[in-house]
Enzyme design. Structure first.
Site: not given
Ligand code: GLC
Length: 661
Positions: A144, A187, A254, A284, A286, A328, A402-403, A527
């Site tokens: 990922d 995770h 994950q 960040r 996540d 995030e 990036h998403d 993505r």
């Molecule tokens: C966040 C990231 C994304 C990732 C997800 C799982 O949303 O920005 O790219 O797939 O977390 O870690």
């Protein structure tokens, strides 16, 4: 008589402080204890709320405070100095000269050393905050994009070493750039040491995850859970042979951490400090929305998830106060205020005791809707609905990352109300997938069988604004319009309240990258379409031409894509320079929409002295700014600062910035 629980809490606080004090090196003790006294009550209260009922709490806590002291003892001198300075000026990161840039290490610089070599490029662009996507050791195989971390204490060998990281953070610090890294809290990878131990049947480590013997509980949870990757990873649980059903919100590899286990908190918090001591200045955090699970809910934004964040913030305030936390959480803006610590009441009186920053994903998605629908009025609505934040907190504003562009955050606005016309997210998703007759976009639907099942959209900003298609067709007129769209949307991001962050390659309008389709491991993950490798030849060509400031030469540029890169780069640099010179563009200065009399127009005021006028449509429009603005004296902030009156007409996709003369 004193409540026994209160007595127990007081005793716990006293013991924790004594243990902490003892573990500190004498030279750091006084300062650390002052921070402890200021912030530990918050930390211990949060931890007691989460873990007081668990059997391991007191043991974990005493080990944890020793770890905290170790973190302080090991904090390098340069970082201590910045801790002190930032503690005195907690809004330091909201200054108008702070511009962010987000990139994958391999796609930008090959590896961490390559990133270090490109620091001068970032400096020339005006970047002060660099978010490098995950660079810690990731899972073998598909991971990922690095968001499946196998070892949080080692840099991924493909990208460098911990020494390279130290060298990079030192170099960035010298250049006045702070490094932001992802801390994947929700995770670990399924080959992380804890997961391997859990796989081996170790009960202690099984308890680091959510593992169920059969489908009874997973089925009960599924009734109220959403899905992040409904196409490529349907469901929220994965069956792992000899282990059971593991909670996996994202991909099956994950494994969601069990944050109701105090050991998980202690390990992750100390991991954060170790990384901070290697010079990472912002994290960040996540997928923060998903940290806490409770039956009968969607397991997002739970109060306990906020308690965890509050505890992590207190850890930073005690041991690394120069460090920023960024949430995030891709949820509507209204649901984001708790991530700053705003629980109820007035933002101005609140203390931001969770994250310093959070992504304004509602504004991001709304910009794309506004463009597709030629509707400035809906942006005005988003601005009006953007909640005020506590002091020393800010939005992270962006046009792409990036998403995918997740449309879900706009469901409420899409429904419309008595004052605002609805909009059709399915039509918009199809528009950006290039599947409507009027579309100039070259994006693609993400995680949905077709664009009519709204989920997300992939594609670079150049692909979505029409630059890519116009270049491919060699259509100069279409290209000029597309460049205006691209500049317009960035111009709103750079003018809005927040820390504006560019996605790598947008400064040269990079197009989609289709090569992921040839890579079996990534072909399913759309993505990657908008995660191209940097085109350094184009970036350097654009910089070199820009340095000449010679428009004749611009016409002779080798290739239309380079000419576009030059024009886009110039436009963005002009905004960055104007921003730097405009205190009203601080990230935390007030933001208000201004009615202009045409639904396609959008006026944005920041503080008292800044005004942006925008036309979201392809037609020229007449506008009527309110008299108190129309009668004031203005300078054109993007055009050499010359004195000017406000316009009464705006050409297609116009972007104008004004500052009071
Ligand atoms: C966040 C990231 C994304 C990732 C997800 C799982 O949303 O920005 O790219 O797939 O977390 O870690």
């Amino acid at each position: 008589m004193q409540d026994p629980n209160v007595r127990e809490d007081q005793l716990r606080i006293r013991e924790a402080r004594a243990r902490f004090a003892e573990a500190l090196l004498p030279e750091y003790r006084a300062a650390a204890l002052a921070r402890w006294d200021a912030h530990a009550p918050r930390l211990l209260e949060a931890l007691a709320m989460l873990y007081a009922q668990t059997t391991r709490f007191d043991d974990t806590l005493s080990q944890f405070v020793e770890g905290l002291a170790d973190g302080i003892n090991g904090r390098p001198q340069a970082l201590r100095a910045s801790d002190d300075a930032r503690e005195r000026n907690p809004s330091w990161f909201l200054a108008q000269d702070t511009i962010g840039y987000s990139a994958y290490v391999d796609r930008f610089g090959g590896d961490l050393r390559g990133v270090a070599e490109r620091v001068p490029y970032l400096q020339r662009l005006g970047v002060r905050y660099l978010h490098l996507l995950p660079f810690l050791q990731a899972r073998e195989g598909d991971n990922d994009g690095g968001f499946a971390v196998r070892d949080y204490d080692a840099v991924d060998p493909a990208l460098g070493t911990n020494d390279d990281l130290l060298a990079l953070t030192a170099r960035l610090r010298d250049a006045g750039i702070g490094l932001c890294a992802d801390l994947v809290l929700n995770h670990t990878a399924d080959d992380h040491a804890w997961a391997l131990a859990a796989r081996g049947g170790d009960a202690h480590y099984r308890d680091y995850y959510h593992i169920f013997p059969d489908r009874t509980l997973p089925d009960a949870y599924e009734r109220t859970l959403g899905q992040v990757f409904p196409q490529t990873a349907p469901g929220n649980f994965t069956h792992v042979p000899n282990v059971g059903w593991v909670w996996t919100t994202f991909y099956g590899y994950q494994w969601d951490l069990n944050w109701s286990n105090p050991d998980v908190f202690a390990h992750m918090a100390l991991t954060l400090l170790r990384l901070a001591n290697r010079g990472i200045e912002a994290f960040r955090l996540d997928s923060t929305a998903y940290l806490w699970k409770s039956t009968g809910t969607d397991c997002m934004n739970r109060p306990e998830a906020h308690t965890i964040l509050r505890a992590l913030r207190a850890v930073c305030d005690i041991a690394a106060p120069g460090v920023l936390l960024k949430a995030e959480a891709i949820v509507p803006a209204r649901e984001l205020t708790p991530y700053f610590g705003l629980r109820n009441g007035n933002a101005a009186d609140a203390v931001g005791d969770e994250c310093h920053l959070a992504y304004h994903s509602t504004l991001m998605a709304a910009l794309w809707v506004a463009l597709a629908e030629s509707r400035g009025d809906m942006l005005a609505d988003i601005v009006a609905r953007t909640p005020a934040l506590p002091p020393a907190c800010g939005w992270l504003t962006y046009l792409r990352c990036h998403d995918d562009i997740g449309w879900g955050v706009l469901r409420e606005e899409a429904a419309g109300d008595s004052e605002h016309a609805p909009f059709d997210l399915a039509r918009i998703a199809c528009f950006y997938a290039g599947e409507t007759p009027d579309s100039y976009a070259r994006g693609r639907a993400f995680q949905s069988a077709g664009c009519e099942h709204v989920h997300g959209t992939n594609g670079t900003a150049a692909a979505l604004t029409g630059i890519e298609a116009a270049l491919a067709r060699g259509d100069a007129h279409a290209l000029a319009l597309a460049e205006r769209r691209f500049t317009l949307l960035h111009g709103i991001v750079f003018a809005a309240a927040g820390l504006p962050t560019l996605y790598m390659g947008d400064e040269i309008a990079l197009g989609n990258d289709e090569t992921y389709l040839d890579d079996a491991e990534r072909a399913d993950e759309g993505r990657w379409l908008h995660r191209p490798a940097m085109d350094w030849a184009r970036a350097h060509a654009a910089e070199a031409l820009d340095a000449h400031r010679n428009d004749d030469e611009m016409d002779r540029v080798d290739g239309a894509a380079n000419a576009t890169a030059l024009r886009i780069g110039r436009a963005l640099r002009a905004m960055i320079a104007a921003r730097r010179a405009t205190p009203d563009l601080r990230a935390d200065a007030s933001m208000r929409a201004v009615p202009l009399g045409d639904a396609a127009a959008f006026g944005l005021r920041r503080g008292d002295g800044f005004l942006a006028l925008c036309n979201l449509s392809a037609r020229e429009i007449a506008i009527a700014p309110p008299p108190e603005l129309a009668d004031a004296h203005w300078r054109d902030a993007l055009d050499g600062g010359r004195d000017t009156a406000l316009p009464t007409r705006l050409p297609p996709y116009a972007l104008r910035w004004f500052v009071r003369a």
